[in-house]
Design an enzyme around this catalytic site. Structure first.
Site, PDB file in Angstrom:
ATOM      1  N   HIS A  51      84.391-123.157  37.448  1.00  0.00           N
ATOM      2  CA  HIS A  51      85.536-122.262  37.425  1.00  0.00           C
ATOM      3  C   HIS A  51      84.726-122.020  35.834  1.00  0.00           C
ATOM      4  O   HIS A  51      84.837-123.108  35.586  1.00  0.00           O
ATOM      5  CB  HIS A  51      86.319-121.683  37.525  1.00  0.00           C
ATOM      6  CG  HIS A  51      87.097-120.604  36.450  1.00  0.00           C
ATOM      7  ND1 HIS A  51      86.888-119.289  36.505  1.00  0.00           N
ATOM      8  CD2 HIS A  51      87.560-120.709  35.270  1.00  0.00           C
ATOM      9  CE1 HIS A  51      87.121-118.979  35.938  1.00  0.00           C
ATOM     10  NE2 HIS A  51      87.950-119.572  34.707  1.00  0.00           N
ATOM     11  N   CYS A 120      82.530-116.023  38.336  1.00  0.00           N
ATOM     12  CA  CYS A 120      82.813-116.418  36.747  1.00  0.00           C
ATOM     13  C   CYS A 120      81.815-116.556  36.206  1.00  0.00           C
ATOM     14  O   CYS A 120      81.282-116.684  35.024  1.00  0.00           O
ATOM     15  CB  CYS A 120      84.121-116.894  37.009  1.00  0.00           C
ATOM     16  SG  CYS A 120      84.138-118.735  38.029  1.00  0.00           S
TER      17      CYS A 120
END
Length: 168
Positions: A51, A120
């Site tokens: 992430h 993301c």
């Protein structure tokens, strides 16, 4: 020395000083978080699962199925932080940063998250490119690109046979 917008011309005075203060150099960081405890060996073979978020002046900008999120501090736990990379210095105001975020909110709208094609890391790359003219390192999102080659993974993300759609 570099000339910045708002730093040219005009005599002294309070207004000039506050205008110059608004246009300052801001270091931009990429915070990369581990999404699995196996990233030690996965990352060593170029297959880590991460992430990412962009950090500017103590604010972190990230993307999820809720859309673009802005938080104070980091979105991930400190122990999950894989690496903090300095991407470069942005010369400009927070108003300009906020303008870029507003523009990106159209592309990265709520409900448009896709773990393979719009995650993301795609957002971090677009935001970094918008502010600095350079993207994030390719290894951060390599697994999504690799998985997009497999029809089963694409079908799952699209809600087709063998899938249920959505990513986290």
């Amino acid at each position: 020395p570099r000339t910045r917008a708002g730093a040219r011309g005009g005599g002294g005075g309070g207004a000039g000083r506050s205008k110059m203060a608004a246009f300052q150099s801001r270091t931009i960081y990429l915070n990369v978080y581990n999404l699995t405890p196996h990233n030690g060996w996965l990352g060593s073979v170029g297959a880590g699962v991460y992430h990412s978020a962009i950090e500017i002046s103590g604010r972190e900008y990230s993307f999820s199925n809720e859309g673009v999120l802005v938080t104070t501090g980091r979105t991930g736990k400190q122990e999950d932080l894989h690496e903090r990379l300095e991407l470069g210095d942005f010369e400009g105001s927070m108003n300009l940063v906020n303008q870029r975020v507003s523009e990106l909110r159209q592309e990265f709208a709520p409900g448009t998250y896709n773990v393979l094609t719009q995650n993301c890391n795609h957002f971090s790359n677009a935001f970094s490119t918008a502010l600095l003219g350079v993207g994030i390192p390719a290894w951060v999102n390599r697994m999504a690109g690799f998985m997009s080659w497999f029809p089963q993974a694409r079908a799952r993300e699209e809600g087709g046979p063998g899938g249920g759609g959505g990513g986290g």
